[in-house]
Design a protein around this motif. Sequence first.
Motif, mmCIF file in Angstrom:
data_model
loop_
_atom_site.group_PDB
_atom_site.id
_atom_site.type_symbol
_atom_site.label_atom_id
_atom_site.label_comp_id
_atom_site.label_asym_id
_atom_site.label_seq_id
_atom_site.Cartn_x
_atom_site.Cartn_y
_atom_site.Cartn_z
ATOM 1 N N SER A 216 0.818 -1.209 0.000
ATOM 2 C CA SER A 216 0.000 0.000 0.000
ATOM 3 C C SER A 216 0.851 1.258 0.000
ATOM 4 N N LYS A 217 2.052 1.165 0.575
ATOM 5 C CA LYS A 217 2.934 2.330 0.608
ATOM 6 C C LYS A 217 4.378 1.891 0.817
ATOM 7 N N GLU A 234 6.715 8.845 3.506
ATOM 8 C CA GLU A 234 5.869 7.833 2.886
ATOM 9 C C GLU A 234 5.562 8.172 1.433
ATOM 10 N N ALA A 235 5.453 7.124 0.623
ATOM 11 C CA ALA A 235 5.012 7.271 -0.770
ATOM 12 C C ALA A 235 3.916 6.247 -1.027
ATOM 13 N N GLU A 236 2.827 6.688 -1.633
ATOM 14 C CA GLU A 236 1.735 5.778 -1.948
ATOM 15 C C GLU A 236 2.180 4.797 -3.033
ATOM 16 N N ALA A 237 1.786 3.555 -2.871
ATOM 17 C CA ALA A 237 2.145 2.528 -3.844
ATOM 18 C C ALA A 237 0.889 1.985 -4.505
ATOM 19 N N ASP A 238 0.408 0.823 -4.087
ATOM 20 C CA ASP A 238 -0.744 0.180 -4.704
ATOM 21 C C ASP A 238 -1.964 0.340 -3.792
ATOM 22 N N ALA A 239 -3.035 0.906 -4.323
ATOM 23 C CA ALA A 239 -4.238 1.139 -3.520
ATOM 24 C C ALA A 239 -4.842 -0.170 -3.012
ATOM 25 N N ASP A 240 -4.550 -1.283 -3.706
ATOM 26 C CA ASP A 240 -5.083 -2.577 -3.289
ATOM 27 C C ASP A 240 -4.142 -3.309 -2.337
ATOM 28 N N GLY A 241 -3.013 -2.694 -2.012
ATOM 29 C CA GLY A 241 -2.036 -3.348 -1.149
ATOM 30 C C GLY A 241 -2.466 -3.389 0.304
ATOM 31 N N ASP A 242 -1.902 -4.363 1.051
ATOM 32 C CA ASP A 242 -2.238 -4.484 2.462
ATOM 33 C C ASP A 242 -0.997 -4.593 3.344
#
Length: 385
Positions: A216-217, A234-242
């Motif tokens: 997710s980040k 922090e940097a946003e990565a995949d919105a579907d990540g957990d």
Amino acid sequence: MHPRVEITVDGVPVAGQFYERLISVTVTDEEGLKSDTVDIELNDGPPNFLALPRKGAVISVKMGYGNNLITKGQFTADKISLDCLPYKMSISGKAADLRSGKLKERQERAWDKAKLGDIIAEIAGESGLAPAVDGDLAGHTYDWIGQQDETNIHFLRRLADRHNALFAIKQGRLLFARRGSGLSASGSSLGSIILTPAVIKTGTLKVDINDRTKYSKVVSYYQDVDKAKRVEIEAEADADGDSVYRIPEAFSSPAEADKAARAKAKELARGEGAVSVTVLGDADIEAGLPLLFAQVRPGLDGVPYIIKTARSKYTKTSGFEVDVSGRLYDGKSATEDESRGKSEGGGSSVPSDAGGKVAPNSAPGTPATPSAFLTPRRFGRTDEN
């Protein structure tokens, strides 16, 4: 027109007997700083045994058709193998440009208000290399950046990670470019490799569509000298990540930590798919170039890949073939224009308009194919070197 290979050793063209004995020549071109290699196989034996080449000899290889030959690199012979009864000689070599001691020497220095292109040019000049820097990266300005008791190779790799780029040393040039930008060793654009069924060897095309760990980040750190503690960025990565990916290395400034986190987020987006194929006779194929398929099948046509390895092989029996392996394009790096961004101390750069569309019928999550990828490379280009 028949395929042809041309070889020189220490600047001297090999004799005709060499080509009479030649079984195969294979040049392996790797993306980034993996050492490129050459492997030559020759028939040997009585009554006239081949002279043993010296280790350390510089081997230059060109491949192509007729007089239109492409330089595939210069290599330093580092291994000679002999088979006896029956007889055969094998010569192996690694890219000659990586032998510079300056590249592996640890240094301690820093640059203030320096452009990335100028830093690359300075390092290249120290090893007698010509810089070839992607124009969209060259103008990026660092308020401050230090080379901290690390080799030039390690420092350049760190810079490449910051900019989601790759660097390579080929044919006397230090190439620093965005991944998927399609730059040759001379720094000029070659366009994309677009493959149709006519040039694909039957039974060799394999495509894998893989799931991956989704984050997710990404979290990086910088060392706050005044507070004497590490601070998270922090940097946003995949919105579907957990889950969260953490970069253990501490950076010297918030801006550098931010750039590292964003670059890592892009890197983690890669590797969702892989492709391998053998191409019939194309000397233009190089690692790092964009790769597309056309008229092969729905769901694959137009999907963007980046060539990871190109293994060019010439044999008298099979002619000229190139074994290609690639990975799915990350969806961002080739379309970012860092020259539009602010300095390292002034915030993040602004991505350019990527353009392009997602390939029809492709798997969910397939990145859009940049419009620039749809331009095929120059067919029949003359040797740039």
